[in-house]
Design a protein around this motif. Structure first.
Motif, PDB file in Angstrom:
ATOM      1  N   LEU A  86      50.734  70.514  25.598  1.00 20.59           N
ATOM      2  CA  LEU A  86      51.638  69.404  25.295  1.00 20.59           C
ATOM      3  C   LEU A  86      52.999  70.001  24.998  1.00 20.59           C
ATOM      4  N   LEU A  87      54.044  69.461  25.623  1.00 19.14           N
ATOM      5  CA  LEU A  87      55.397  69.932  25.357  1.00 19.14           C
ATOM      6  C   LEU A  87      56.198  68.846  24.644  1.00 19.14           C
ATOM      7  N   GLY A  88      56.781  69.204  23.494  1.00 15.86           N
ATOM      8  CA  GLY A  88      57.642  68.302  22.739  1.00 15.86           C
ATOM      9  C   GLY A  88      59.073  68.443  23.199  1.00 15.86           C
ATOM     10  N   VAL A  89      59.639  67.376  23.720  1.00 10.51           N
ATOM     11  CA  VAL A  89      60.928  67.420  24.418  1.00 10.51           C
ATOM     12  C   VAL A  89      61.890  66.374  23.845  1.00 10.51           C
ATOM     13  N   PRO A  90      63.161  66.426  24.224  1.00 11.80           N
ATOM     14  CA  PRO A  90      64.122  65.426  23.743  1.00 11.80           C
ATOM     15  C   PRO A  90      63.789  64.021  24.224  1.00 11.80           C
ATOM     16  N   ALA A  91      64.354  63.041  23.556  1.00 17.31           N
ATOM     17  CA  ALA A  91      64.131  61.641  23.937  1.00 17.31           C
ATOM     18  C   ALA A  91      64.577  61.379  25.373  1.00 17.31           C
ATOM     19  N   PHE A  92      65.650  62.029  25.779  1.00 17.66           N
ATOM     20  CA  PHE A  92      66.218  61.756  27.105  1.00 17.66           C
ATOM     21  C   PHE A  92      65.959  62.917  28.059  1.00 17.66           C
ATOM     22  N   TRP A  93      64.732  63.421  28.005  1.00 13.44           N
ATOM     23  CA  TRP A  93      64.311  64.532  28.849  1.00 13.44           C
ATOM     24  C   TRP A  93      64.362  64.195  30.334  1.00 13.44           C
ATOM     25  N   ARG A  94      64.068  62.969  30.660  1.00  9.68           N
ATOM     26  CA  ARG A  94      63.965  62.598  32.086  1.00  9.68           C
ATOM     27  C   ARG A  94      65.337  62.556  32.740  1.00  9.68           C
ATOM     28  N   SER A  95      66.316  61.999  32.042  1.00  9.30           N
ATOM     29  CA  SER A  95      67.670  61.902  32.594  1.00  9.30           C
ATOM     30  C   SER A  95      68.514  63.135  32.283  1.00  9.30           C
ATOM     31  N   GLN A 123      62.579  51.143  24.505  1.00  5.00           N
ATOM     32  CA  GLN A 123      61.347  50.662  25.129  1.00  5.00           C
ATOM     33  C   GLN A 123      61.452  50.759  26.641  1.00  5.00           C
ATOM     34  N   GLU A 124      62.621  50.480  27.184  1.00  2.00           N
ATOM     35  CA  GLU A 124      62.809  50.609  28.631  1.00  2.00           C
ATOM     36  C   GLU A 124      62.745  52.074  29.046  1.00  2.00           C
ATOM     37  N   VAL A 125      63.278  52.966  28.215  1.00  2.00           N
ATOM     38  CA  VAL A 125      63.166  54.401  28.478  1.00  2.00           C
ATOM     39  C   VAL A 125      61.699  54.812  28.546  1.00  2.00           C
ATOM     40  N   ILE A 126      60.887  54.297  27.617  1.00  2.00           N
ATOM     41  CA  ILE A 126      59.454  54.612  27.607  1.00  2.00           C
ATOM     42  C   ILE A 126      58.783  54.126  28.881  1.00  2.00           C
ATOM     43  N   ARG A 127      59.119  52.925  29.317  1.00  2.00           N
ATOM     44  CA  ARG A 127      58.532  52.410  30.568  1.00  2.00           C
ATOM     45  C   ARG A 127      58.846  53.339  31.740  1.00  2.00           C
ATOM     46  N   GLN A 128      60.098  53.757  31.835  1.00  2.00           N
ATOM     47  CA  GLN A 128      60.480  54.622  32.947  1.00  2.00           C
ATOM     48  C   GLN A 128      59.879  56.019  32.802  1.00  2.00           C
ATOM     49  N   ASP A 129      59.786  56.501  31.556  1.00  2.00           N
ATOM     50  CA  ASP A 129      59.103  57.783  31.327  1.00  2.00           C
ATOM     51  C   ASP A 129      57.666  57.737  31.835  1.00  2.00           C
ATOM     52  N   LEU A 130      56.986  56.646  31.520  1.00  2.00           N
ATOM     53  CA  LEU A 130      55.592  56.503  31.938  1.00  2.00           C
ATOM     54  C   LEU A 130      55.468  56.452  33.451  1.00  2.00           C
ATOM     55  N   GLU A 131      56.401  55.805  34.111  1.00  2.00           N
ATOM     56  CA  GLU A 131      56.386  55.783  35.577  1.00  2.00           C
ATOM     57  C   GLU A 131      56.521  57.198  36.137  1.00  2.00           C
ATOM     58  N   TRP A 132      57.438  57.983  35.559  1.00  2.00           N
ATOM     59  CA  TRP A 132      57.625  59.370  36.000  1.00  2.00           C
ATOM     60  C   TRP A 132      56.338  60.163  35.783  1.00  2.00           C
ATOM     61  N   VAL A 154      55.325  50.265  17.661  1.00  2.00           N
ATOM     62  CA  VAL A 154      53.921  50.323  18.085  1.00  2.00           C
ATOM     63  C   VAL A 154      53.665  49.322  19.201  1.00  2.00           C
ATOM     64  N   ALA A 155      54.076  48.083  18.979  1.00  2.00           N
ATOM     65  CA  ALA A 155      53.876  47.039  19.983  1.00  2.00           C
ATOM     66  C   ALA A 155      54.638  47.369  21.257  1.00  2.00           C
ATOM     67  N   GLY A 156      55.857  47.881  21.118  1.00  2.00           N
ATOM     68  CA  GLY A 156      56.650  48.218  22.287  1.00  2.00           C
ATOM     69  C   GLY A 156      56.024  49.318  23.116  1.00  2.00           C
ATOM     70  N   ALA A 157      55.479  50.334  22.449  1.00  2.00           N
ATOM     71  CA  ALA A 157      54.849  51.436  23.174  1.00  2.00           C
ATOM     72  C   ALA A 157      53.594  50.973  23.909  1.00  2.00           C
ATOM     73  N   ILE A 158      52.787  50.171  23.240  1.00  2.00           N
ATOM     74  CA  ILE A 158      51.562  49.666  23.873  1.00  2.00           C
ATOM     75  C   ILE A 158      51.903  48.738  25.029  1.00  2.00           C
ATOM     76  N   ASP A 159      52.872  47.865  24.819  1.00  2.00           N
ATOM     77  CA  ASP A 159      53.286  46.945  25.877  1.00  2.00           C
ATOM     78  C   ASP A 159      53.841  47.691  27.085  1.00  2.00           C
ATOM     79  N   ALA A 160      54.494  48.833  26.845  1.00  2.00           N
ATOM     80  CA  ALA A 160      55.048  49.626  27.943  1.00  2.00           C
ATOM     81  C   ALA A 160      53.961  50.374  28.709  1.00  2.00           C
ATOM     82  N   GLY A 161      52.769  50.485  28.125  1.00  2.00           N
ATOM     83  CA  GLY A 161      51.666  51.140  28.815  1.00  2.00           C
ATOM     84  C   GLY A 161      51.195  52.438  28.208  1.00  2.00           C
ATOM     85  N   ALA A 162      51.687  52.791  27.014  1.00  3.09           N
ATOM     86  CA  ALA A 162      51.252  54.036  26.372  1.00  3.09           C
ATOM     87  C   ALA A 162      49.761  53.972  26.045  1.00  3.09           C
TER      88      ALA A 162
END
Length: 422
Positions: free
Chosen positions: A237-246, A284-293, A337-345
């Motif tokens: 597991l790698l712990g990375v910045p919030a905006f690792w994808r962009s 929450q939108e960042v999390i959704r896109q992270d999950l897609e990646w 919590v709700a946002g993460a679950i709703d995003a698909g975590a």
């Protein structure tokens, strides 16, 4: 006695074979075979008291070596009413009585914390292990004792445990300490049936990869760590910045980070302090896109949620307002919590179980706090165990044991068997 305990702990590890491979374990004996479906908390375990036997003074309580009114580094005061062993301080309550704290080094402290995890339904912890502390015998001894206690507590109370190496404060010269430490303790540690597996292997977390805060190590160093851990049979597991994808904001604008992430099993972005209740929507939108990646690249993903944030005392009150990110009685935590679950975590990391330094603790904290020069946050008048209870409810909602709700649940009493109703 503490020194004897340490020697016994070291003997257990030094008698192990010197090979680096983790011993294969019968999967039927492994209690936690995947991170999926788990709500885990970060567990610092880094608080020392002056007379706890570690010889480290008031570690993580003190400011510039002192722990007294006007000099401290914590934002909240622990509720110590259930601790078997506590330590007096120079702080006083309004009635003049002495304010006391715990030490993470004491076995009774660790066992109490893990008992709370079991009682409230928190699945387990990522046990923090700061690599910089391994540079001294005294620091390594202290963390070895705390880790040993945590493993025993996890086994007693049926909780998952996973080691998280934190690279904060490290430099290239000393980065080899991580692989050396895992070689020393990894095989014995992963013999525990409570040690967390993922993708069929023991999971090891490495936190602090790709941040743009002038760290004194680079991607080549991280690559060597990943290679060493993988060769010893671990998932990563790698712990990375919030905006690792962009590769923006808190992340270095260097695509080598993505190459390293291709070698990992789980991606863990750090969101603490990046938003408040009003600005959470964009994350929450960042999390959704992270999950897609992650789905596109065959990686798993565990986002961070946190109850609130403050480091007024830690930062001497400079550019850091007290109660910088308010808790709102748990509403802020539940929105995440709700946002993460709703995003698909499929799993969630709560920061942190015990970090009163930055005001993110979810364990029992006091509403009556010491008076005097150092201001402390109360628990806003809510019950001391509210955040433990909410964490347990988060685990139930993640697994579909209770219906999904974006509205924070309320405790309305107890069933006849003593369990909370909501």
């Amino acid at each position: 006695m503490a020194r004897i305990s340490y020697i016994l702990f070291i003997v257990l590890f030094t008698l192990l074979p010197t090979r680096s491979n983790v011993k294969a374990q019968n999967q039927d004996s492994v209690l936690f075979q995947s991170l999926d479906g788990l709500v885990m908390a970060g567990y610092q375990g880094w608080f020392n008291a002056e007379d706890d036997g570690a010889g480290l003074g008031w570690k993580h309580y003190a400011k510039n070596g002192e722990f007294r009114p006007g000099r401290c580094s914590v934002e909240m005061w622990p509720d110590v009413s259930e601790y078997a062993k506590t330590y007096p301080t120079e702080f006083r309550f309004a009635d003049g009585s002495t304010a006391r704290v715990f030490s993470s080094r004491d076995r009774s402290t660790t066992f109490l914390h893990f008992r709370w995890m079991q009682e409230y339904g928190i699945d387990g912890v990522f046990m923090q292990r700061f690599v910089t502390t391994l540079r001294s015998e005294k620091g390594r001894e202290n963390y070895d004792i705390i880790l040993s206690n945590a493993v025993k507590a996890a086994e007693k109370y049926g909780r998952a445990i996973c080691l998280m190496y934190d690279l904060s404060g490290m430099d290239t010269e000393h980065m080899g300490l991580l692989a050396e430490d895992w070689k020393r303790i990894g095989e014995k540690l992963t013999e525990s049936p409570n040690y967390l597996r993922h993708n069929g292997k023991p999971l090891v977390a490495v936190w602090g990869v790709g941040f743009n805060d002038n760290r004194k190590y680079g991607y080549d160093d991280i690559g060597e760590i990943i290679s060493a851990l993988k060769s010893s049979g671990c998932s990563i597991l790698l712990g990375v910045p919030a905006f690792w994808r962009s590769l923006s904001m808190d992340a270095l604008p260097d695509r080598r980070l993505h190459s390293l992430l291709e070698q990992a099993d789980v991606i863990h972005p750090w969101f603490v302090g990046r938003y408040n209740n009003d600005s959470y929507g964009r994350i929450q939108e960042v999390i959704r896109q992270d999950l897609e990646w992650c789905r596109a690249h065959g990686k798993d993903y565990i986002p961070v949620v946190f109850p609130g944030f403050s480091w007024f005392n830690l930062k001497n009150g400079v550019a850091a307002p007290l109660n910088q990110i308010p808790r709102l009685g748990g509403e802020f935590l539940w929105k995440q919590v709700a946002g993460a679950i709703d995003a698909g975590a499929r799993s969630i990391y709560i920061a942190m179980f015990d970090e009163i330094d930055e005001g993110t603790a979810i364990f029992k904290c006091a509403n009556e706090v010491p008076a005097g020069e150092s201001p402390f946050l109360s628990y806003e008048g809510v019950e001391p165990d509210r955040y433990l209870w909410l964490a347990g409810m988060a685990a139930k909602m993640l697994r579909g044991e209770i219906p999904f709700s974006s509205t924070m649940p309320l405790r309305t009493g107890q069933d006849s068997d003593g369990h909370d109703r909501h």
